[in-house]
Design an enzyme around this catalytic site. Structure first.
Site, mmCIF file in Angstrom:
data_model
loop_
_atom_site.group_PDB
_atom_site.id
_atom_site.type_symbol
_atom_site.label_atom_id
_atom_site.label_comp_id
_atom_site.label_asym_id
_atom_site.label_seq_id
_atom_site.Cartn_x
_atom_site.Cartn_y
_atom_site.Cartn_z
ATOM 1 N N SER A 1 6.143 -7.171 3.140
ATOM 2 C CA SER A 1 6.885 -7.493 4.356
ATOM 3 C C SER A 1 7.678 -8.798 4.204
ATOM 4 O O SER A 1 7.314 -9.677 3.422
ATOM 5 C CB SER A 1 5.913 -7.606 5.526
ATOM 6 O OG SER A 1 4.971 -8.610 5.248
ATOM 7 N N TRP B 1 0.810 -1.220 0.000
ATOM 8 C CA TRP B 1 0.000 0.000 0.000
ATOM 9 C C TRP B 1 0.843 1.269 0.000
ATOM 10 O O TRP B 1 0.332 2.351 -0.228
ATOM 11 C CB TRP B 1 -0.936 0.020 1.219
ATOM 12 C CG TRP B 1 -0.217 -0.282 2.500
ATOM 13 C CD1 TRP B 1 -0.142 -1.500 3.112
ATOM 14 C CD2 TRP B 1 0.580 0.605 3.291
ATOM 15 N NE1 TRP B 1 0.655 -1.428 4.239
ATOM 16 C CE2 TRP B 1 1.101 -0.134 4.370
ATOM 17 C CE3 TRP B 1 0.907 1.956 3.199
ATOM 18 C CZ2 TRP B 1 1.937 0.418 5.341
ATOM 19 C CZ3 TRP B 1 1.729 2.524 4.159
ATOM 20 C CH2 TRP B 1 2.232 1.762 5.209
ATOM 21 N N LYS C 1 -2.316 -8.343 -7.981
ATOM 22 C CA LYS C 1 -3.156 -8.136 -6.793
ATOM 23 C C LYS C 1 -2.592 -6.974 -5.983
ATOM 24 O O LYS C 1 -1.560 -7.096 -5.323
ATOM 25 C CB LYS C 1 -3.168 -9.396 -5.903
ATOM 26 C CG LYS C 1 -4.258 -9.330 -4.850
ATOM 27 C CD LYS C 1 -3.925 -10.030 -3.552
ATOM 28 C CE LYS C 1 -3.171 -9.206 -2.575
ATOM 29 N NZ LYS C 1 -3.860 -8.026 -2.029
ATOM 30 N N PRO C 2 -3.267 -5.816 -6.042
ATOM 31 C CA PRO C 2 -2.779 -4.688 -5.241
ATOM 32 C C PRO C 2 -3.153 -4.869 -3.773
ATOM 33 O O PRO C 2 -4.012 -5.704 -3.450
ATOM 34 C CB PRO C 2 -3.530 -3.494 -5.838
ATOM 35 C CG PRO C 2 -4.792 -4.066 -6.396
ATOM 36 C CD PRO C 2 -4.486 -5.483 -6.810
ATOM 37 N N ALA C 3 -2.540 -4.078 -2.901
ATOM 38 C CA ALA C 3 -2.879 -4.123 -1.468
ATOM 39 C C ALA C 3 -4.351 -3.766 -1.299
ATOM 40 O O ALA C 3 -4.868 -2.872 -1.970
ATOM 41 C CB ALA C 3 -2.014 -3.143 -0.704
ATOM 42 N N CYS D 1 10.269 1.277 2.526
ATOM 43 C CA CYS D 1 11.255 0.238 2.826
ATOM 44 C C CYS D 1 12.664 0.825 2.840
ATOM 45 O O CYS D 1 13.554 0.303 3.491
ATOM 46 C CB CYS D 1 11.159 -0.865 1.788
ATOM 47 S SG CYS D 1 11.228 -0.210 0.112
ATOM 48 N N GLU E 1 11.010 -8.228 -2.993
ATOM 49 C CA GLU E 1 11.407 -6.899 -2.510
ATOM 50 C C GLU E 1 10.784 -6.731 -1.139
ATOM 51 O O GLU E 1 9.604 -6.405 -1.025
ATOM 52 C CB GLU E 1 10.882 -5.821 -3.481
ATOM 53 C CG GLU E 1 11.412 -5.936 -4.887
ATOM 54 C CD GLU E 1 12.863 -5.473 -4.996
ATOM 55 O OE1 GLU E 1 13.386 -4.864 -4.047
ATOM 56 O OE2 GLU E 1 13.476 -5.740 -6.043
ATOM 57 N N LEU E 2 11.585 -6.952 -0.097
ATOM 58 C CA LEU E 2 10.988 -7.082 1.245
ATOM 59 C C LEU E 2 11.368 -5.909 2.161
ATOM 60 O O LEU E 2 11.720 -4.849 1.692
ATOM 61 C CB LEU E 2 11.399 -8.431 1.831
ATOM 62 C CG LEU E 2 11.128 -9.626 0.885
ATOM 63 C CD1 LEU E 2 11.596 -10.935 1.498
ATOM 64 C CD2 LEU E 2 9.653 -9.714 0.497
ATOM 65 N N ARG F 1 6.962 -0.826 -11.596
ATOM 66 C CA ARG F 1 8.299 -1.405 -11.739
ATOM 67 C C ARG F 1 8.272 -2.918 -11.924
ATOM 68 O O ARG F 1 9.309 -3.524 -12.196
ATOM 69 C CB ARG F 1 9.236 -0.922 -10.641
ATOM 70 C CG ARG F 1 8.965 -1.403 -9.271
ATOM 71 C CD ARG F 1 9.944 -0.685 -8.328
ATOM 72 N NE ARG F 1 9.933 -1.306 -7.032
ATOM 73 C CZ ARG F 1 10.691 -0.912 -6.022
ATOM 74 N NH1 ARG F 1 11.518 0.097 -6.188
ATOM 75 N NH2 ARG F 1 10.636 -1.514 -4.882
#
Ligand code: NAP
Length: 485
Positions: free
Chosen positions: A236, A157, A181-183, A291, A257-258, A166
């Site tokens: 996350s 989000w 699937k978006p937030a 992040c 990508e966390l 990206r």
């Protein structure tokens, strides 16, 4: 101007195989305004059957899409870049409404996010293999690059546009189809982006978007399907680990990508004005919900008081409020849970001996706000230095030597972004090599750039987005052995 106008009739539904439609059973999902907790609007709440339909559509479209001319794929991305840029104000407003960031900041994300489409429009025509002679002579070795195949993209989000572009940009350039699937908290920007790509001429089924609250079952079902060839996830570390485990049976390609825990190192020889400017960007971009956000300020003991004082003065004068209002610098956090988590980390740090230079509380406002905060003398092992804060709080911990600074900086499970302020070139080179992070910013608080490879190491994940590297995540290599003529 209202960003919601970007979504035409039916476009708060699911996009599957080129048609906008309701969720099976007609279920809806509320989108909440974080500035006051009210319901902004709603979107379709896709079922698992809808998710499978979306994958069916992506699979059906894959072979034809892979055969299109690279120039055609590039032109679609270029047109979409131009449409987003023309409508930047509306995109920024929409993003600010659902996510909370100020409209000015959201405009920055629109420019950044759109740039991935321009960059990958240019990269689409530079996909190539190689031709070489075998070392022993005789046979020829040829390599051919091919699209990986249908992909699943799951986005967070905090950057509702850029975290999509990206992935979508290089996937389109490479010739992959996808389910996105978006937030659940910020689905609107992704739906508006999908509408733009349709308008730019993206064929039906190449991009399918499913908004859903059945998040866990959704990824489990699609990842169990052998037709899905790749998963790219931004979010996350905990969820990333689940997705990596779920990829094992079908051995899907992965980009993860966390989370991050970025150190921001200020040495005794740093230009303190530049360091404070950089700290404001690295900490306050996105209200600290990034992040890449500077999470731990590691400052040489000889300049720590002065740095804290200057940073506190800047942070203390920021205006907190609704992101769409004039004069507001800092919007709300995403939800109540975020405010509670930030408050708890600050309370614990103060209990551990930290001094509050400014802020240190939630203001008395209706939405999910927290005051910009600077803490000094934070013990290195305080929880606020261990966890991702994801809020507007700058904890300062002191160090005495370069070795000490490097040890503290690397003492985290994460390895995404890091920042260094020094005027010593030899030290810069030593640090760039010693810091265990995917990205090192030197005397700058802003490292994200669509032309650069963004990504992390350790628990921050693997894979790169952006740059020349980003498209490789969507390509397979076939080696062709040829006899000498
Ligand atoms: P999150 O809770 O991991 O959620 C991210 C996405 O994953 C959302 O779309 C969420 O869906 C979905 N999700 C949750 N559980 C899932 C499951 N079991 N299977 C499939 N999808 C699942 O993270 P967040 O709180 O939104 O985002 C913040 C995190 O993202 C931070 O850790 C931040 O550092 C990281 N981040 C990393 C980067 C990077 O490039 N490294 C960039 C931005 C953010 P729902 O919304 O439906 O729950």
């Amino acid at each position: 101007m209202n960003g919601l106008d970007l979504l035409g009739p039916g476009q708060r539904g699911l996009l599957i195989g080129g048609s906008w439609r309701d969720a099976e059973g007609g279920k809806r999902l509320d989108v909440i305004d974080p500035a006051d907790g009210s319901v902004l609007t709603d979107v379709a709440d896709g079922s698992i059957a809808d998710a499978v339909d979306a994958l069916d559509a992506a699979v059906d479209a894959q072979a034809d899409w892979a055969r299109t001319a690279p120039r055609q794929r590039g032109e679609i991305l270029r047109t979409a870049f131009e449409l987003i840029t023309e409508r930047a104000d509306l995109f920024a407003h929409l993003m600010s409404l659902e996510m909370g960031k100020t409209v000015a900041e959201a405009k920055g994300e629109v420019a950044y996010g759109a740039e991935f489409f321009r960059w990958y429009a240019e990269e689409a025509v530079r996909i190539h293999g190689r031709w070489m002679q075998a070392p022993a002579g005789g046979s020829r070795l040829l390599t051919v690059k091919k699209p990986v195949g249908p992909c699943l993209f799951i986005t967070p989000w905090n950057f509702p546009l850029a975290m999509g572009t990206r992935k979508i940009g290089p996937a389109i350039a490479a010739g992959c189809t996808m389910v996105v699937k978006p937030a659940s908290q910020t689905p609107l920007t992704m739906l508006a982006l999908a509408a733009v790509l349709e308008e730019a001429g993206l064929p039906a089924g190449v991009l399918n978007v499913v908004t859903t609250s059945h998040t866990g079952e959704f990824s489990e079902t699609l990842q169990a399907d052998s037709r899905l060839r790749k998963v790219s996830f931004t979010g996350s570390t905990g969820v990333g680990r689940v997705l990596v485990r779920q990829s094992a049976d079908q051995l899907q390609r992965l980009s993860m990508e966390l989370g991050g825990n970025a150190p921001f190192l200020v040495f005794e020889d740093a230009d303190l004005d530049a360091a404070v400017d950089g700290a404001m960007v690295a900490k306050m971009r996105n209200m600290g919900e990034a992040c890449t956000a500077a999470n731990r300020f590691l400052v040489h003991a000889s300049v720590a008081e002065e740095f804290a004082d200057r940073l506190g003065k800047r942070m203390g004068t920021l205006t907190v409020g609704r992101g769409q209002d004039d004069g507001v610098d800092v919007g709300p956090l995403i939800d109540e849970r975020a405010v509670e988590s930030v408050s708890q980390l600050v309370t614990d740090a103060v209990h551990d001996g930290a001094r509050v230079v400014c802020g240190g509380a939630a203001p008395d406002l209706a939405g999910y706000f927290y005051l910009p905060t600077v803490l000094l003398d934070v013990p290195a092992d305080s929880e606020i230095n261990v966890q991702e804060i994801f809020g507007p709080v700058a904890p300062i911990t002191t160090f005495e030597s370069e070795d000490d600074a490097v040890r503290l900086a690397n003492d985290t499970e994460y390895g995404l972004a890091s920042y260094v302020y020094t005027r010593d070139l030899a030290r810069t080179i030593r640090l760039a090599e010693a810091l265990e992070f995917g990205m090192v910013g030197v005397n700058t608080g802003l490292i994200s750039n669509p032309a650069a490879p963004f990504g992390g190491v350790k628990s921050s994940g693997f894979g790169r987005e952006g740059g020349f590297e980003g498209i490789e995540e969507y390509l397979e290599t076939t080696y062709v052995a040829l006899p000498a003529g």
